[in-house]
Design a protein around this motif. Sequence first.
Motif, PDB file in Angstrom:
ATOM      1  N   PHE A   1       0.830  -1.207   0.000  1.00 43.65           N
ATOM      2  CA  PHE A   1       0.000   0.000   0.000  1.00 43.65           C
ATOM      3  C   PHE A   1       0.866   1.260   0.000  1.00 43.65           C
ATOM      4  O   PHE A   1       0.594   2.211  -0.756  1.00 43.65           O
ATOM      5  N   VAL A   2       1.889   1.288   0.834  1.00 43.79           N
ATOM      6  CA  VAL A   2       2.777   2.448   0.893  1.00 43.79           C
ATOM      7  C   VAL A   2       3.497   2.647  -0.438  1.00 43.79           C
ATOM      8  O   VAL A   2       3.626   3.783  -0.928  1.00 43.79           O
ATOM      9  N   ALA A   3       3.966   1.560  -1.049  1.00 50.17           N
ATOM     10  CA  ALA A   3       4.645   1.666  -2.340  1.00 50.17           C
ATOM     11  C   ALA A   3       3.713   2.246  -3.404  1.00 50.17           C
ATOM     12  O   ALA A   3       4.135   3.082  -4.226  1.00 50.17           O
ATOM     13  N   VAL A   4       2.442   1.847  -3.384  1.00 51.93           N
ATOM     14  CA  VAL A   4       1.464   2.393  -4.337  1.00 51.93           C
ATOM     15  C   VAL A   4       1.267   3.885  -4.093  1.00 51.93           C
ATOM     16  O   VAL A   4       1.199   4.680  -5.050  1.00 51.93           O
ATOM     17  N   VAL A   5       1.180   4.280  -2.817  1.00 55.42           N
ATOM     18  CA  VAL A   5       1.000   5.700  -2.484  1.00 55.42           C
ATOM     19  C   VAL A   5       2.178   6.529  -2.993  1.00 55.42           C
ATOM     20  O   VAL A   5       1.992   7.641  -3.505  1.00 55.42           O
ATOM     21  N   VAL A   6       3.385   5.997  -2.872  1.00 58.64           N
ATOM     22  CA  VAL A   6       4.567   6.738  -3.326  1.00 58.64           C
ATOM     23  C   VAL A   6       4.650   6.745  -4.856  1.00 58.64           C
ATOM     24  O   VAL A   6       5.003   7.763  -5.471  1.00 58.64           O
ATOM     25  N   PHE A   7       4.313   5.622  -5.482  1.00 58.32           N
ATOM     26  CA  PHE A   7       4.423   5.509  -6.945  1.00 58.32           C
ATOM     27  C   PHE A   7       3.318   6.259  -7.684  1.00 58.32           C
ATOM     28  O   PHE A   7       3.519   6.715  -8.815  1.00 58.32           O
TER      29      PHE A   7
ATOM     30  N   PRO B   1       1.701   9.266  -7.675  1.00 56.88           N
ATOM     31  CA  PRO B   1       1.937  10.571  -8.329  1.00 56.88           C
ATOM     32  C   PRO B   1       3.038  10.534  -9.378  1.00 56.88           C
ATOM     33  O   PRO B   1       3.020  11.332 -10.319  1.00 56.88           O
ATOM     34  N   ILE B   2       3.975   9.586  -9.251  1.00 61.57           N
ATOM     35  CA  ILE B   2       5.032   9.461 -10.255  1.00 61.57           C
ATOM     36  C   ILE B   2       4.452   8.893 -11.546  1.00 61.57           C
ATOM     37  O   ILE B   2       4.700   9.405 -12.643  1.00 61.57           O
ATOM     38  N   VAL B   3       3.668   7.818 -11.407  1.00 64.32           N
ATOM     39  CA  VAL B   3       3.064   7.167 -12.573  1.00 64.32           C
ATOM     40  C   VAL B   3       2.074   8.093 -13.268  1.00 64.32           C
ATOM     41  O   VAL B   3       1.987   8.126 -14.505  1.00 64.32           O
ATOM     42  N   SER B   4       1.323   8.866 -12.488  1.00 67.35           N
ATOM     43  CA  SER B   4       0.330   9.774 -13.067  1.00 67.35           C
ATOM     44  C   SER B   4       0.954  10.997 -13.726  1.00 67.35           C
ATOM     45  O   SER B   4       0.266  11.745 -14.425  1.00 67.35           O
ATOM     46  N   GLY B   5       2.242  11.196 -13.498  1.00 68.63           N
ATOM     47  CA  GLY B   5       2.924  12.327 -14.105  1.00 68.63           C
ATOM     48  C   GLY B   5       2.787  13.629 -13.352  1.00 68.63           C
ATOM     49  O   GLY B   5       3.233  14.689 -13.836  1.00 68.63           O
ATOM     50  N   SER B   6       2.204  13.585 -12.155  1.00 70.55           N
ATOM     51  CA  SER B   6       2.033  14.823 -11.385  1.00 70.55           C
ATOM     52  C   SER B   6       3.260  15.185 -10.566  1.00 70.55           C
ATOM     53  O   SER B   6       3.331  16.291 -10.014  1.00 70.55           O
ATOM     54  N   SER B   7       4.235  14.270 -10.458  1.00 73.54           N
ATOM     55  CA  SER B   7       5.457  14.587  -9.721  1.00 73.54           C
ATOM     56  C   SER B   7       6.596  13.693 -10.187  1.00 73.54           C
ATOM     57  O   SER B   7       6.375  12.706 -10.906  1.00 73.54           O
TER      58      SER B   7
END
Length: 336
Positions: free
Chosen positions: A139-145, A147-153
């Motif tokens: 769950f934590v890995a998904v939370v961190v990934f 915004p990266i995957v979505s391109g927002s950060s």
Amino acid sequence: MVALPPRSVGLVVVESSTSALLVLSAILGNSLLLVSLYRKPRLKSSTGILIAALAMTDLLNAFIPGALFWSSLTKGKMSLNNFSCQISGFFMHFLTYASMTTMALTAINRYVCVLKPNVSKKAFSYHRSMLYIACLWVFVAVVVFLPIVSGSSTFASNPVMAACAMKFTTRNAEIGYTFFIVAFFVVCCLIIISVCYFRVSRFIRHHNINTTSQLSMQEINLTKALFVLVFTFAALWIPAFLMVVLSRLVLKAKLPRQFVLVVPYVIHLSSALNPWIYGVMCPVVRNKMKKTLFVWKGRGSTVSVGPEITVARSLEPARPTSEITTHVSVLPNVTS
């Protein structure tokens, strides 16, 4: 390659030496704790698994983000390429949030083990405890990934923090993500921890009055150690997250470098302190860590064990004579 802000020679020496001390202490302490947990059958319980998970996050934090932090403060520049910065940034955020959620799970474990012992054997069996940790970390890995995957950060070098941190593409994304992190990983986890340990501490006070209770001294000592750990964690992390909110959402670039640098220092200070809190507060963990350390230091030497017998007997609960004899016989020699 990104250069850090200009610093005096004295400040370079202070920052590089303190960061090296924190990183090395975290590596030594958590390695010693993990080896002690592995070698002590009595510690291979659900709580022992959770303690090992916390130690693993601290150890990885020292090896990956900690190495970059120390190197950057020493060299005065961040020499990582983009891929390495992405790896370091991910682990800095992932390990921080994983530690918080694991501490909340540990508080629930203490509540169930102390107040609901009949339920704990099933709810926190060895395999279920491993499953809980795995689910939390995914769950934590998904939370961190996300915004990266979505391109927002993305993760980018932050020379003020001497670390790779999230850099958002829009203001709204930064505000929304920061509020979610603070609400879930700080406020929610601290509420769970506070409620669980309040109930446990009240039960332990009742146990001290009612001596007919079946709660063992090992459970009491372990709970006290984890309470001190959580108190220390909260004392360090609440100011750090206030600094994150101020730097991201309120004052932005107006904060002095010394204030922003508090965040990575707190991360590594927490990783360095955690294993020694176990070692001081919990006799079972302390004695095993002590024996493991003496084996590393005194292997191949011949020395007296007299002082160690005194310490072991004074710090541990009363045991049968046969058990004390067995315990003393394996203590290594530590004086020449």
